[in-house]
Design a protein around this motif. Structure first.
Motif, PDB file in Angstrom:
ATOM      1  N   GLN A 206      51.624  45.119  50.951  1.00  0.00           N
ATOM      2  CA  GLN A 206      52.026  44.892  49.934  1.00  0.00           C
ATOM      3  C   GLN A 206      51.082  46.182  48.981  1.00  0.00           C
ATOM      4  OE1 GLN A 206      55.052  43.648  47.820  1.00  0.00           O
ATOM      5  NE2 GLN A 206      55.361  43.554  49.670  1.00  0.00           N
ATOM      6  N   LEU A 207      49.999  46.169  49.695  1.00  0.00           N
ATOM      7  CA  LEU A 207      48.911  46.839  49.041  1.00  0.00           C
ATOM      8  C   LEU A 207      49.423  47.708  49.796  1.00  0.00           C
ATOM      9  CD1 LEU A 207      45.755  44.691  50.106  1.00  0.00           C
ATOM     10  CD2 LEU A 207      46.196  45.616  47.835  1.00  0.00           C
ATOM     11  N   SER A 208      49.603  48.657  50.316  1.00  0.00           N
ATOM     12  CA  SER A 208      50.266  50.062  51.328  1.00  0.00           C
ATOM     13  C   SER A 208      51.185  49.847  50.209  1.00  0.00           C
ATOM     14  CB  SER A 208      50.612  49.740  52.649  1.00  0.00           C
ATOM     15  OG  SER A 208      50.769  51.621  53.164  1.00  0.00           O
ATOM     16  N   VAL A 227      39.722  47.302  50.627  1.00  0.00           N
ATOM     17  CA  VAL A 227      40.732  47.095  49.178  1.00  0.00           C
ATOM     18  C   VAL A 227      41.368  46.202  49.042  1.00  0.00           C
ATOM     19  CG1 VAL A 227      43.452  48.470  49.979  1.00  0.00           C
ATOM     20  CG2 VAL A 227      41.681  49.170  51.721  1.00  0.00           C
ATOM     21  N   LEU A 228      41.520  45.211  49.670  1.00  0.00           N
ATOM     22  CA  LEU A 228      41.637  44.133  48.751  1.00  0.00           C
ATOM     23  C   LEU A 228      41.065  43.729  47.349  1.00  0.00           C
ATOM     24  CD1 LEU A 228      44.119  41.672  47.631  1.00  0.00           C
ATOM     25  CD2 LEU A 228      42.498  40.140  49.428  1.00  0.00           C
ATOM     26  N   ALA A 229      39.308  44.103  47.494  1.00  0.00           N
ATOM     27  CA  ALA A 229      38.512  44.049  45.973  1.00  0.00           C
ATOM     28  C   ALA A 229      38.640  44.921  45.517  1.00  0.00           C
ATOM     29  CB  ALA A 229      36.975  44.216  46.842  1.00  0.00           C
ATOM     30  N   ALA A 230      39.271  45.912  45.917  1.00  0.00           N
ATOM     31  CA  ALA A 230      39.247  47.170  44.966  1.00  0.00           C
ATOM     32  C   ALA A 230      40.786  46.657  44.567  1.00  0.00           C
ATOM     33  CB  ALA A 230      39.407  47.975  45.796  1.00  0.00           C
ATOM     34  N   PHE A 231      41.883  46.475  44.664  1.00  0.00           N
ATOM     35  CA  PHE A 231      42.864  45.858  44.159  1.00  0.00           C
ATOM     36  C   PHE A 231      42.441  44.463  43.051  1.00  0.00           C
ATOM     37  CE2 PHE A 231      46.145  42.648  44.046  1.00  0.00           C
ATOM     38  CZ  PHE A 231      46.832  42.646  43.429  1.00  0.00           C
ATOM     39  N   GLN A 232      41.872  44.262  43.316  1.00  0.00           N
ATOM     40  CA  GLN A 232      41.250  43.145  42.497  1.00  0.00           C
ATOM     41  C   GLN A 232      40.722  43.295  41.415  1.00  0.00           C
ATOM     42  OE1 GLN A 232      39.686  40.191  45.621  1.00  0.00           O
ATOM     43  NE2 GLN A 232      42.092  39.109  46.030  1.00  0.00           N
ATOM     44  N   MET A 233      39.212  44.016  42.129  1.00  0.00           N
ATOM     45  CA  MET A 233      38.734  44.868  40.636  1.00  0.00           C
ATOM     46  C   MET A 233      40.075  45.508  39.850  1.00  0.00           C
ATOM     47  SD  MET A 233      35.620  46.690  40.386  1.00  0.00           S
ATOM     48  CE  MET A 233      36.077  48.142  41.784  1.00  0.00           C
ATOM     49  N   ARG A 234      40.876  45.904  40.074  1.00  0.00           N
ATOM     50  CA  ARG A 234      41.493  46.819  39.025  1.00  0.00           C
ATOM     51  C   ARG A 234      41.836  46.185  38.103  1.00  0.00           C
ATOM     52  NH1 ARG A 234      44.562  51.484  39.051  1.00  0.00           N
ATOM     53  NH2 ARG A 234      46.422  51.378  36.876  1.00  0.00           N
ATOM     54  N   PHE A 235      42.894  44.497  38.790  1.00  0.00           N
ATOM     55  CA  PHE A 235      43.879  43.919  38.010  1.00  0.00           C
ATOM     56  C   PHE A 235      43.486  42.458  37.829  1.00  0.00           C
ATOM     57  CE2 PHE A 235      46.128  46.934  40.064  1.00  0.00           C
ATOM     58  CZ  PHE A 235      47.455  48.199  39.294  1.00  0.00           C
ATOM     59  N   ASP A 241      36.443  39.446  44.923  1.00  0.00           N
ATOM     60  CA  ASP A 241      35.664  39.216  46.071  1.00  0.00           C
ATOM     61  C   ASP A 241      36.490  39.340  47.714  1.00  0.00           C
ATOM     62  OD1 ASP A 241      37.559  37.454  46.511  1.00  0.00           O
ATOM     63  OD2 ASP A 241      36.025  35.114  46.140  1.00  0.00           O
ATOM     64  N   GLY A 242      38.267  40.276  47.892  1.00  0.00           N
ATOM     65  CA  GLY A 242      38.547  40.699  49.196  1.00  0.00           C
ATOM     66  C   GLY A 242      39.014  39.865  49.503  1.00  0.00           C
ATOM     67  N   THR A 243      39.105  38.664  48.969  1.00  0.00           N
ATOM     68  CA  THR A 243      39.515  37.083  49.535  1.00  0.00           C
ATOM     69  C   THR A 243      40.992  36.670  49.126  1.00  0.00           C
ATOM     70  OG1 THR A 243      37.982  35.432  49.885  1.00  0.00           O
ATOM     71  CG2 THR A 243      39.572  34.491  49.558  1.00  0.00           C
ATOM     72  N   PRO A 244      41.752  36.596  49.801  1.00  0.00           N
ATOM     73  CA  PRO A 244      43.671  36.591  49.464  1.00  0.00           C
ATOM     74  C   PRO A 244      43.786  35.684  49.329  1.00  0.00           C
ATOM     75  CG  PRO A 244      43.473  37.372  51.763  1.00  0.00           C
ATOM     76  CD  PRO A 244      41.593  36.966  51.413  1.00  0.00           C
ATOM     77  N   ASP A 245      44.524  35.825  47.951  1.00  0.00           N
ATOM     78  CA  ASP A 245      44.477  33.906  47.088  1.00  0.00           C
ATOM     79  C   ASP A 245      45.981  33.740  46.792  1.00  0.00           C
ATOM     80  OD1 ASP A 245      43.800  34.909  45.023  1.00  0.00           O
ATOM     81  OD2 ASP A 245      41.801  35.138  44.478  1.00  0.00           O
ATOM     82  N   ALA A 246      46.230  33.285  45.631  1.00  0.00           N
ATOM     83  CA  ALA A 246      47.592  33.143  45.348  1.00  0.00           C
ATOM     84  C   ALA A 246      48.116  33.672  43.796  1.00  0.00           C
ATOM     85  CB  ALA A 246      48.534  31.864  44.538  1.00  0.00           C
ATOM     86  N   GLN A 247      46.894  34.623  43.385  1.00  0.00           N
ATOM     87  CA  GLN A 247      46.913  34.867  42.503  1.00  0.00           C
ATOM     88  C   GLN A 247      46.826  36.571  42.475  1.00  0.00           C
ATOM     89  OE1 GLN A 247      43.608  35.076  39.330  1.00  0.00           O
ATOM     90  NE2 GLN A 247      45.078  35.476  37.819  1.00  0.00           N
ATOM     91  N   SER A 248      46.283  36.838  43.611  1.00  0.00           N
ATOM     92  CA  SER A 248      46.442  38.262  43.829  1.00  0.00           C
ATOM     93  C   SER A 248      47.935  38.857  44.719  1.00  0.00           C
ATOM     94  CB  SER A 248      44.891  38.212  44.778  1.00  0.00           C
ATOM     95  OG  SER A 248      43.868  38.075  44.557  1.00  0.00           O
ATOM     96  N   ALA A 249      48.295  37.660  45.519  1.00  0.00           N
ATOM     97  CA  ALA A 249      50.043  37.760  45.514  1.00  0.00           C
ATOM     98  C   ALA A 249      50.529  37.756  44.979  1.00  0.00           C
ATOM     99  CB  ALA A 249      49.868  36.513  46.309  1.00  0.00           C
ATOM    100  N   ALA A 250      50.117  36.893  43.574  1.00  0.00           N
ATOM    101  CA  ALA A 250      51.330  36.947  42.534  1.00  0.00           C
ATOM    102  C   ALA A 250      51.656  38.373  41.983  1.00  0.00           C
ATOM    103  CB  ALA A 250      50.897  35.927  41.462  1.00  0.00           C
ATOM    104  N   ILE A 251      50.463  39.236  41.354  1.00  0.00           N
ATOM    105  CA  ILE A 251      49.689  40.355  40.936  1.00  0.00           C
ATOM    106  C   ILE A 251      50.993  41.134  41.859  1.00  0.00           C
ATOM    107  CG2 ILE A 251      48.371  42.160  40.049  1.00  0.00           C
ATOM    108  CD1 ILE A 251      46.439  39.434  39.251  1.00  0.00           C
TER     109      ILE A 251
END
Length: 259
Positions: A206-208, A227-235, A241-251
């Motif tokens: 999904q990140l790709s 990469v996940l931390a950069a995505f989280q910092m943006r959205f 913190d770069g940890t996969p979680d439900a909210q990151s997955a939903a976004i």
């Protein structure tokens, strides 16, 4: 006879000097704008220092948004020319984005590390307004969609943090010049992912798909965390913190379903 020979020679030379005729009556439909993205940065320096670095140093950008009362916009490089703002970078499979992007630097200190933690510096209201004005103009002239306005940390997540977690991406999205997920849709998807969190491979895919250069290892390796931390910092700038979680997955799910 000598005169005629000389005249013929002069005519031949004149024809060579003028060159062949260039016919422009058959333009190809298979083309688009060289400028595909807008990349936003902070300078980590004062206005005076930023101007010096961007005009006489080894880096450059097309525009600089100052931190004075009116947030003056400085045009430093013509948009038709390449500025050296992105460095080693990749987005949506395109590399070295200096050649395909417009760079906008904003005067901002970035952050300071203190004994109690890292302190990030906000952008002024004047800077936000100037940036929205500038992006509306750039996007309209170059056919840039909100999805194509990105941060330096998006295109170089292993080495860059700018424009940082206090950058007003949501404000820009509300003005129609940047991407932000529908929050009601995110809440619905988050409830579903809370029951069953996707695999690391899913996050990487999904990140790709969104545009980030992401390892496809199926493992939560160091690069994937960055990469996940950069995505989280943006959205999701409240926690990156770069940890996969439900909210990151939903976004991720909502953004990748958004046209």
């Amino acid at each position: 006879m000598k005169f005629i020979t000389l005249l013929v020679s002069l005519l031949v030379l004149a024809g060579c000097a003028s060159g062949p005729r260039i016919d422009t009556s058959h333009p190809s439909v298979n083309q688009d704008n060289r400028i595909q993205f807008v990349v936003v940065h902070y300078t980590s320096a004062s206005l005076e220092r930023s101007l010096a670095l961007l005009t006489r140093g080894e880096v450059s950008s097309h525009y600089l948004v100052g931190d004075d009362k009116n947030a003056t916009i400085y045009k430093l490089v013509d948009e038709n020319r390449r500025a050296w703002h992105a460095g080693e970078s990749e987005w949506q499979g395109r590399t070295w984005l200096n050649s395909s992007s417009i760079g906008i630097e904003i005067v901002n200190p970035g952050f300071t590390d203190t004994p109690t933690g890292r302190v990030w510096y906000p952008y002024s209201e004047a800077q936000v307004q100037s940036l929205i004005f500038l992006l509306k103009d750039i996007n309209k002239r170059n056919g840039i969609s909100p999805r194509q306005v990105i941060g330096h940390s998006d295109i170089a997540p292993l080495r860059k943090l700018d424009p940082g977690p206090l950058f007003p991406w949501k404000r820009l999205a509300e003005a129609g010049v940047a991407l932000w997920p529908n929050e009601q849709a995110v809440a619905r998807e988050q409830a579903r992912f809370a029951a069953q969190l996707p695999s690391i491979s899913w996050f990487q895919e999904q990140l790709s798909h969104l545009g980030y250069t992401t390892p496809q290892t199926g493992e939560l390796d160091v690069a994937t965390r960055h990469v996940l931390a950069a995505f989280q910092m943006r959205f999701r700038p409240t926690l990156f913190d770069g940890t996969p979680d439900a909210q990151s997955a939903a976004i991720l799910q909502v953004l990748n379903q958004t046209k």
